[in-house]
Design a protein around this motif. Structure first.
Motif, PDB file in Angstrom:
ATOM      1  N   MET A   1      80.154 -80.044  -6.555  1.00 34.33           N
ATOM      2  CA  MET A   1      79.668 -79.718  -7.884  1.00 34.33           C
ATOM      3  C   MET A   1      78.145 -79.577  -7.892  1.00 34.33           C
ATOM      4  O   MET A   1      77.603 -78.667  -8.502  1.00 34.33           O
ATOM      5  N   ASN A   2      77.452 -80.491  -7.206  1.00 29.46           N
ATOM      6  CA  ASN A   2      75.999 -80.445  -7.162  1.00 29.46           C
ATOM      7  C   ASN A   2      75.506 -79.153  -6.515  1.00 29.46           C
ATOM      8  O   ASN A   2      74.512 -78.580  -6.949  1.00 29.46           O
ATOM      9  N   GLU A   3      76.209 -78.700  -5.472  1.00 32.08           N
ATOM     10  CA  GLU A   3      75.819 -77.457  -4.803  1.00 32.08           C
ATOM     11  C   GLU A   3      75.969 -76.259  -5.746  1.00 32.08           C
ATOM     12  O   GLU A   3      75.121 -75.371  -5.777  1.00 32.08           O
ATOM     13  N   LEU A   4      77.024 -76.263  -6.541  1.00 34.08           N
ATOM     14  CA  LEU A   4      77.224 -75.200  -7.532  1.00 34.08           C
ATOM     15  C   LEU A   4      76.074 -75.199  -8.545  1.00 34.08           C
ATOM     16  O   LEU A   4      75.529 -74.138  -8.885  1.00 34.08           O
ATOM     17  N   LEU A   5      75.693 -76.376  -9.030  1.00 35.50           N
ATOM     18  CA  LEU A   5      74.574 -76.468  -9.974  1.00 35.50           C
ATOM     19  C   LEU A   5      73.284 -75.953  -9.351  1.00 35.50           C
ATOM     20  O   LEU A   5      72.476 -75.286 -10.017  1.00 35.50           O
ATOM     21  N   TRP A   6      73.077 -76.252  -8.077  1.00 36.50           N
ATOM     22  CA  TRP A   6      71.890 -75.787  -7.377  1.00 36.50           C
ATOM     23  C   TRP A   6      71.858 -74.258  -7.368  1.00 36.50           C
ATOM     24  O   TRP A   6      70.831 -73.649  -7.671  1.00 36.50           O
ATOM     25  N   TYR A   7      72.984 -73.637  -7.018  1.00 36.42           N
ATOM     26  CA  TYR A   7      73.060 -72.169  -6.999  1.00 36.42           C
ATOM     27  C   TYR A   7      72.890 -71.576  -8.400  1.00 36.42           C
ATOM     28  O   TYR A   7      72.206 -70.573  -8.577  1.00 36.42           O
ATOM     29  N   VAL A   8      73.505 -72.180  -9.392  1.00 41.73           N
ATOM     30  CA  VAL A   8      73.387 -71.682 -10.765  1.00 41.73           C
ATOM     31  C   VAL A   8      71.941 -71.817 -11.244  1.00 41.73           C
ATOM     32  O   VAL A   8      71.409 -70.910 -11.899  1.00 41.73           O
ATOM     33  N   SER A   9      71.290 -72.911 -10.896  1.00 41.21           N
ATOM     34  CA  SER A   9      69.891 -73.100 -11.282  1.00 41.21           C
ATOM     35  C   SER A   9      69.018 -72.010 -10.680  1.00 41.21           C
ATOM     36  O   SER A   9      68.173 -71.432 -11.372  1.00 41.21           O
ATOM     37  N   ARG A  10      69.206 -71.720  -9.408  1.00 40.22           N
ATOM     38  CA  ARG A  10      68.407 -70.684  -8.753  1.00 40.22           C
ATOM     39  C   ARG A  10      68.720 -69.311  -9.342  1.00 40.22           C
ATOM     40  O   ARG A  10      67.821 -68.531  -9.626  1.00 40.22           O
ATOM     41  N   ALA A  11      69.986 -69.018  -9.549  1.00 41.69           N
ATOM     42  CA  ALA A  11      70.383 -67.707 -10.083  1.00 41.69           C
ATOM     43  C   ALA A  11      69.848 -67.502 -11.498  1.00 41.69           C
ATOM     44  O   ALA A  11      69.302 -66.431 -11.817  1.00 41.69           O
ATOM     45  N   THR A  12      69.973 -68.509 -12.352  1.00 40.16           N
ATOM     46  CA  THR A  12      69.484 -68.366 -13.721  1.00 40.16           C
ATOM     47  C   THR A  12      67.958 -68.303 -13.753  1.00 40.16           C
ATOM     48  O   THR A  12      67.377 -67.651 -14.627  1.00 40.16           O
ATOM     49  N   GLY A  13      67.309 -68.953 -12.797  1.00 35.34           N
ATOM     50  CA  GLY A  13      65.852 -68.854 -12.701  1.00 35.34           C
ATOM     51  C   GLY A  13      65.414 -67.441 -12.349  1.00 35.34           C
ATOM     52  O   GLY A  13      64.481 -66.894 -12.943  1.00 35.34           O
ATOM     53  N   VAL A  14      66.104 -66.831 -11.396  1.00 33.93           N
ATOM     54  CA  VAL A  14      65.767 -65.462 -10.990  1.00 33.93           C
ATOM     55  C   VAL A  14      66.061 -64.476 -12.128  1.00 33.93           C
ATOM     56  O   VAL A  14      65.238 -63.605 -12.436  1.00 33.93           O
ATOM     57  N   VAL A  15      67.203 -64.623 -12.769  1.00 36.58           N
ATOM     58  CA  VAL A  15      67.523 -63.742 -13.904  1.00 36.58           C
ATOM     59  C   VAL A  15      66.492 -63.927 -15.016  1.00 36.58           C
ATOM     60  O   VAL A  15      66.039 -62.956 -15.630  1.00 36.58           O
ATOM     61  N   SER A  16      66.080 -65.165 -15.246  1.00 33.28           N
ATOM     62  CA  SER A  16      65.085 -65.444 -16.285  1.00 33.28           C
ATOM     63  C   SER A  16      63.759 -64.751 -15.998  1.00 33.28           C
ATOM     64  O   SER A  16      63.151 -64.167 -16.898  1.00 33.28           O
ATOM     65  N   ILE A  17      63.292 -64.800 -14.747  1.00 35.77           N
ATOM     66  CA  ILE A  17      61.998 -64.188 -14.436  1.00 35.77           C
ATOM     67  C   ILE A  17      62.092 -62.668 -14.500  1.00 35.77           C
ATOM     68  O   ILE A  17      61.146 -61.995 -14.927  1.00 35.77           O
ATOM     69  N   VAL A  18      63.233 -62.113 -14.123  1.00 38.15           N
ATOM     70  CA  VAL A  18      63.409 -60.658 -14.237  1.00 38.15           C
ATOM     71  C   VAL A  18      63.406 -60.254 -15.710  1.00 38.15           C
ATOM     72  O   VAL A  18      62.697 -59.323 -16.116  1.00 38.15           O
ATOM     73  N   LEU A  19      64.187 -60.952 -16.523  1.00 38.21           N
ATOM     74  CA  LEU A  19      64.227 -60.641 -17.958  1.00 38.21           C
ATOM     75  C   LEU A  19      62.854 -60.835 -18.599  1.00 38.21           C
ATOM     76  O   LEU A  19      62.404 -59.994 -19.384  1.00 38.21           O
ATOM     77  N   LEU A  20      62.195 -61.928 -18.267  1.00 39.57           N
ATOM     78  CA  LEU A  20      60.880 -62.198 -18.838  1.00 39.57           C
ATOM     79  C   LEU A  20      59.884 -61.101 -18.453  1.00 39.57           C
ATOM     80  O   LEU A  20      59.086 -60.654 -19.282  1.00 39.57           O
ATOM     81  N   THR A  21      59.948 -60.648 -17.225  1.00 44.63           N
ATOM     82  CA  THR A  21      59.054 -59.574 -16.776  1.00 44.63           C
ATOM     83  C   THR A  21      59.321 -58.291 -17.551  1.00 44.63           C
ATOM     84  O   THR A  21      58.385 -57.634 -18.021  1.00 44.63           O
ATOM     85  N   VAL A  22      60.582 -57.940 -17.715  1.00 48.62           N
ATOM     86  CA  VAL A  22      60.917 -56.731 -18.469  1.00 48.62           C
ATOM     87  C   VAL A  22      60.463 -56.869 -19.922  1.00 48.62           C
ATOM     88  O   VAL A  22      59.914 -55.928 -20.502  1.00 48.62           O
TER      89      VAL A  22
END
Length: 180
Positions: A1-22
């Motif tokens: 479960m912790n590994e899944l949260l780690w991946y989700v945290s990284r993925a949502t961080g990347v999506v957030s920076i892309v959206l924020l940049t746009v």
């Protein structure tokens, strides 16, 4: 479960920076002297608002999963109070500060009809500081071994800096008259 949260945290961080940049790029386009007119202005402004909404969904998911996963210790207080994290206080603090500024921009945008234009504009200008803080946060804490994630953040930085240069290099067509 912790590994899944780690991946989700990284993925949502990347999506957030892309959206924020746009969102920042679209904001620069709509505020500049070269701003679109007519229907295209309406489309650009609508995209700016809708993608801002998307950012306000992915960013809390990024923060929540960063707090929930236990690989590093980031507590709830550190999500709102900058530079209080026991883990990488400076870099987490920049992300927290960016989030706090984002909250101010969102709240004042929602209350724009009740605020003086000057007040709203001054708070909204803080997004010029928010975006670089988020980029630095992502570069400092991002997964350096993952070229796609690191490359995405670097690409966002290049696009954002280019948009800022484009926005501030323009002048009014009647500049000489204004100077006189």
């Amino acid at each position: 479960m912790n590994e899944l949260l780690w991946y989700v945290s990284r993925a949502t961080g990347v999506v957030s920076i892309v959206l924020l940049t746009v969102v920042v790029v679209l904001g620069l386009v709509t505020s500049g002297r070269r701003r679109p007119t007519g229907d295209s202005a309406t489309v650009v402004m609508a995209l700016h608002r809708w993608l801002s909404l998307g950012t306000s969904v992915f960013l809390p998911a990024h923060i929540a999963t960063a707090i929930a996963e236990t690989y590093v210790s980031i507590d709830l207080v550190s999500a709102f109070l900058p530079f209080t994290s026991g883990y990488e206080a400076l870099w987490v603090g920049l992300g927290t500060l960016a989030f706090d500024v984002l909250l101010a921009v969102v709240v004042t945008s929602l209350l724009r009809h009740r605020l003086a234009e000057r007040t709203w504009r001054r708070v909204h200008l803080l997004s010029h500081a928010l975006w670089p803080m988020a980029i630095i946060h992502g570069l400092a804490l991002g997964t350096s071994g993952e070229l796609l994630l690191r490359g995405t953040t670097i690409a966002c930085a290049v696009v954002g800096v280019g948009a800022i240069a484009w926005r501030y290099s323009s002048t009014h067509s009647d500049r000489q008259r204004r100077v006189a």
